[in-house]
Design a protein around this motif. Structure first.
Motif, PDB file in Angstrom:
ATOM      1  N   ASN A  30       0.818  -1.210   0.000  1.00  0.00           N
ATOM      2  CA  ASN A  30       0.000   0.000   0.000  1.00  0.00           C
ATOM      3  C   ASN A  30       0.851   1.259   0.000  1.00  0.00           C
ATOM      4  OD1 ASN A  30      -2.678  -0.764  -0.184  1.00  0.00           O
ATOM      5  ND2 ASN A  30      -2.900  -1.100   2.000  1.00  0.00           N
ATOM      6  N   THR A  31       0.557   2.176  -0.895  1.00  0.00           N
ATOM      7  CA  THR A  31       1.209   3.476  -0.921  1.00  0.00           C
ATOM      8  C   THR A  31       0.189   4.508  -0.447  1.00  0.00           C
ATOM      9  OG1 THR A  31       0.508   3.852  -3.206  1.00  0.00           O
ATOM     10  CG2 THR A  31       2.656   2.808  -2.871  1.00  0.00           C
ATOM     11  N   SER A  32       0.609   5.749  -0.340  1.00  0.00           N
ATOM     12  CA  SER A  32      -0.319   6.796   0.068  1.00  0.00           C
ATOM     13  C   SER A  32      -1.361   7.014  -1.029  1.00  0.00           C
ATOM     14  CB  SER A  32       0.433   8.110   0.322  1.00  0.00           C
ATOM     15  OG  SER A  32       0.900   8.654  -0.901  1.00  0.00           O
ATOM     16  N   VAL A  33      -2.477   7.602  -0.643  1.00  0.00           N
ATOM     17  CA  VAL A  33      -3.548   7.911  -1.593  1.00  0.00           C
ATOM     18  C   VAL A  33      -3.042   8.858  -2.677  1.00  0.00           C
ATOM     19  CG1 VAL A  33      -5.653   9.302  -1.801  1.00  0.00           C
ATOM     20  CG2 VAL A  33      -5.564   7.441  -0.148  1.00  0.00           C
ATOM     21  N   VAL A  34      -2.227   9.814  -2.288  1.00  0.00           N
ATOM     22  CA  VAL A  34      -1.680  10.787  -3.242  1.00  0.00           C
ATOM     23  C   VAL A  34      -0.824  10.080  -4.287  1.00  0.00           C
ATOM     24  CG1 VAL A  34      -0.134  12.757  -3.539  1.00  0.00           C
ATOM     25  CG2 VAL A  34      -1.757  12.722  -1.628  1.00  0.00           C
ATOM     26  N   SER A  35       0.059   9.177  -3.845  1.00  0.00           N
ATOM     27  CA  SER A  35       0.917   8.434  -4.778  1.00  0.00           C
ATOM     28  C   SER A  35       0.093   7.553  -5.706  1.00  0.00           C
ATOM     29  CB  SER A  35       1.915   7.567  -3.999  1.00  0.00           C
ATOM     30  OG  SER A  35       2.804   8.367  -3.257  1.00  0.00           O
ATOM     31  N   MET A  36      -0.934   6.925  -5.145  1.00  0.00           N
ATOM     32  CA  MET A  36      -1.806   6.066  -5.950  1.00  0.00           C
ATOM     33  C   MET A  36      -2.512   6.892  -7.031  1.00  0.00           C
ATOM     34  SD  MET A  36      -4.842   3.436  -4.743  1.00  0.00           S
ATOM     35  CE  MET A  36      -6.041   4.660  -4.190  1.00  0.00           C
ATOM     36  N   ALA A  37      -3.021   8.059  -6.650  1.00  0.00           N
ATOM     37  CA  ALA A  37      -3.720   8.921  -7.602  1.00  0.00           C
ATOM     38  C   ALA A  37      -2.782   9.418  -8.697  1.00  0.00           C
ATOM     39  CB  ALA A  37      -4.338  10.106  -6.855  1.00  0.00           C
ATOM     40  N   TYR A  40      -2.046   6.908 -11.463  1.00  0.00           N
ATOM     41  CA  TYR A  40      -3.112   6.787 -12.461  1.00  0.00           C
ATOM     42  C   TYR A  40      -3.147   8.008 -13.371  1.00  0.00           C
ATOM     43  CZ  TYR A  40      -5.317   2.603 -10.476  1.00  0.00           C
ATOM     44  OH  TYR A  40      -5.581   1.320 -10.060  1.00  0.00           O
ATOM     45  N   MET A  41      -2.956   9.198 -12.797  1.00  0.00           N
ATOM     46  CA  MET A  41      -3.048  10.425 -13.594  1.00  0.00           C
ATOM     47  C   MET A  41      -1.933  10.533 -14.621  1.00  0.00           C
ATOM     48  SD  MET A  41      -4.565  13.370 -11.014  1.00  0.00           S
ATOM     49  CE  MET A  41      -3.336  13.210  -9.720  1.00  0.00           C
ATOM     50  N   ILE A  42      -0.764   9.957 -14.322  1.00  0.00           N
ATOM     51  CA  ILE A  42       0.350   9.962 -15.267  1.00  0.00           C
ATOM     52  C   ILE A  42       0.021   9.124 -16.504  1.00  0.00           C
ATOM     53  CG2 ILE A  42       2.717   9.114 -15.617  1.00  0.00           C
ATOM     54  CD1 ILE A  42       3.298   9.904 -12.729  1.00  0.00           C
ATOM     55  N   ALA A  50      -8.521   8.982 -15.535  1.00  0.00           N
ATOM     56  CA  ALA A  50      -7.692   8.356 -14.503  1.00  0.00           C
ATOM     57  C   ALA A  50      -8.550   7.857 -13.344  1.00  0.00           C
ATOM     58  CB  ALA A  50      -6.652   9.350 -13.996  1.00  0.00           C
ATOM     59  N   CYS A  51      -9.509   8.672 -12.961  1.00  0.00           N
ATOM     60  CA  CYS A  51     -10.377   8.324 -11.841  1.00  0.00           C
ATOM     61  C   CYS A  51     -11.234   7.114 -12.172  1.00  0.00           C
ATOM     62  CB  CYS A  51     -11.260   9.513 -11.473  1.00  0.00           C
ATOM     63  SG  CYS A  51     -12.253   9.221  -9.999  1.00  0.00           S
ATOM     64  N   LYS A  52     -11.791   7.084 -13.357  1.00  0.00           N
ATOM     65  CA  LYS A  52     -12.642   5.955 -13.747  1.00  0.00           C
ATOM     66  C   LYS A  52     -11.844   4.655 -13.799  1.00  0.00           C
ATOM     67  CE  LYS A  52     -15.990   8.754 -16.320  1.00  0.00           C
ATOM     68  NZ  LYS A  52     -16.523   9.127 -17.648  1.00  0.00           N
ATOM     69  N   ALA A  53     -10.592   4.736 -14.265  1.00  0.00           N
ATOM     70  CA  ALA A  53      -9.731   3.550 -14.299  1.00  0.00           C
ATOM     71  C   ALA A  53      -9.405   3.081 -12.883  1.00  0.00           C
ATOM     72  CB  ALA A  53      -8.439   3.867 -15.058  1.00  0.00           C
ATOM     73  N   MET A  54      -9.111   4.035 -12.006  1.00  0.00           N
ATOM     74  CA  MET A  54      -8.803   3.714 -10.612  1.00  0.00           C
ATOM     75  C   MET A  54      -9.996   3.063  -9.934  1.00  0.00           C
ATOM     76  SD  MET A  54      -9.499   4.848  -7.276  1.00  0.00           S
ATOM     77  CE  MET A  54     -10.100   6.538  -7.524  1.00  0.00           C
ATOM     78  N   LEU A  55     -11.187   3.627 -10.128  1.00  0.00           N
ATOM     79  CA  LEU A  55     -12.395   3.098  -9.503  1.00  0.00           C
ATOM     80  C   LEU A  55     -12.666   1.672  -9.967  1.00  0.00           C
ATOM     81  CD1 LEU A  55     -14.731   6.228  -9.727  1.00  0.00           C
ATOM     82  CD2 LEU A  55     -13.688   5.294  -7.656  1.00  0.00           C
ATOM     83  N   ILE A  96     -12.368   6.326  -2.234  1.00  0.00           N
ATOM     84  CA  ILE A  96     -13.076   7.611  -2.203  1.00  0.00           C
ATOM     85  C   ILE A  96     -12.095   8.763  -2.021  1.00  0.00           C
ATOM     86  CG2 ILE A  96     -14.872   8.981  -1.081  1.00  0.00           C
ATOM     87  CD1 ILE A  96     -16.054   6.301  -0.072  1.00  0.00           C
ATOM     88  N   ALA A  97     -11.123   8.587  -1.117  1.00  0.00           N
ATOM     89  CA  ALA A  97     -10.128   9.638  -0.870  1.00  0.00           C
ATOM     90  C   ALA A  97      -9.299   9.908  -2.115  1.00  0.00           C
ATOM     91  CB  ALA A  97      -9.219   9.233   0.294  1.00  0.00           C
ATOM     92  N   CYS A  98      -8.995   8.855  -2.877  1.00  0.00           N
ATOM     93  CA  CYS A  98      -8.240   9.005  -4.124  1.00  0.00           C
ATOM     94  C   CYS A  98      -9.066   9.793  -5.142  1.00  0.00           C
ATOM     95  CB  CYS A  98      -7.884   7.628  -4.674  1.00  0.00           C
ATOM     96  SG  CYS A  98      -6.736   7.656  -6.069  1.00  0.00           S
ATOM     97  N   THR A  99     -10.354   9.512  -5.192  1.00  0.00           N
ATOM     98  CA  THR A  99     -11.267  10.252  -6.071  1.00  0.00           C
ATOM     99  C   THR A  99     -11.280  11.728  -5.691  1.00  0.00           C
ATOM    100  OG1 THR A  99     -12.692   8.300  -6.317  1.00  0.00           O
ATOM    101  CG2 THR A  99     -13.655  10.445  -6.879  1.00  0.00           C
ATOM    102  N   ALA A 100     -11.346  11.983  -4.387  1.00  0.00           N
ATOM    103  CA  ALA A 100     -11.361  13.364  -3.892  1.00  0.00           C
ATOM    104  C   ALA A 100     -10.086  14.100  -4.306  1.00  0.00           C
ATOM    105  CB  ALA A 100     -11.512  13.369  -2.376  1.00  0.00           C
ATOM    106  N   TYR A 101      -8.941  13.438  -4.164  1.00  0.00           N
ATOM    107  CA  TYR A 101      -7.663  14.072  -4.531  1.00  0.00           C
ATOM    108  C   TYR A 101      -7.629  14.401  -6.026  1.00  0.00           C
ATOM    109  CZ  TYR A 101      -2.704  14.762  -5.393  1.00  0.00           C
ATOM    110  OH  TYR A 101      -1.496  15.272  -5.799  1.00  0.00           O
ATOM    111  N   MET A 102      -8.073  13.471  -6.853  1.00  0.00           N
ATOM    112  CA  MET A 102      -8.080  13.706  -8.297  1.00  0.00           C
ATOM    113  C   MET A 102      -9.000  14.869  -8.669  1.00  0.00           C
ATOM    114  SD  MET A 102      -8.132   9.857  -9.929  1.00  0.00           S
ATOM    115  CE  MET A 102      -6.720   8.747  -9.822  1.00  0.00           C
TER     116      MET A 102
END
Length: 210
Positions: A30-37, A40-42, A50-55, A96-102
């Motif tokens: 597990n990495t931080s939510v920010v790193s995970m987001a 995907y965004m890269i 990116a968000c839809k792929a992550m979800l 959800i937190a990853c979605t919020a960050y994106m």
């Protein structure tokens, strides 16, 4: 009434503890939510893609999740959540937190935490804001929360905590597990899939569509 307040505080404390661990990332891989987001965004042209792929990936992971170890500081509740339930809730919080960050929110802020928890438990923020006596001039939840003072935010989190205890402590998953101890893993996975998929759609609508 006093017992209800205690339950609100216990539920809020449990959710706050797990949320902070979920944002930082604990357990194997597990990495931080920010790193995970950011990962995907890269790889995608827009935050929405990116968000839809992550979800989509998180829904699959929640369905086949293993036991996450190392979630420290989990406080006692009036009931005990099975490990698999705690694991799925933890992963849903990260999603959800990853979605919020994106969508442009800071995961570590108190306001974002409240929005994420409300989305997880499916409680209308505007309704909670009115319950704690704050006048809301807008129907958009993400705008409402920005103007809520700290003390009122704490009360809102306690109300969310009470809803959490009501949902998992008296009906549904907890009692089902006690009543049917040998229920097949396939059944549990199907429940996790549909529940997490519903939360994923709600999270996207909540943070990207308002």
């Amino acid at each position: 009434m006093e017992n209800q307040i205690v339950k609100q505080e216990q539920g809020a404390k449990w959710l706050d503890t797990v949320y902070k661990q979920a944002v930082k990332g604990v357990g194997i891989g597990n990495t931080s939510v920010v790193s995970m987001a950011q990962d995907y965004m890269i790889k995608h042209k827009s935050k929405e893609e990116a968000c839809k792929a992550m979800l989509k990936n998180q829904v699959i992971k929640c369905t086949s999740s293993g036991i996450i170890t190392g979630i420290g500081g989990i406080v006692s509740l009036p009931f005990t959540l099975p490990v698999n339930v705690s694991t799925v809730l933890y992963m849903q919080m990260r999603m959800i937190a990853c979605t919020a960050y994106m969508a442009g929110y800071e995961p570590s802020s108190d306001q974002t935490e409240t929005l994420v928890l409300a989305c997880l438990i499916n409680v209308p923020i505007t309704q909670l804001v009115k319950q704690v006596g704050v006048k809301a001039s807008t129907k958009v939840a993400t705008n409402v929360i920005k103007s809520v003072p700290g003390k009122a935010l704490t009360k809102i989190n306690q109300l969310i905590g009470f809803r959490f205890i009501t949902k998992f402590g008296s009906k549904g998953v907890i009692n089902l597990g006690k009543a049917v101890p040998f229920v097949g893993a396939g059944v549990g996975g199907a429940v996790d899939f549909f529940e997490t998929r519903t939360i994923a759609k709600r999270a996207y609508d909540f943070f990207f569509e308002n």
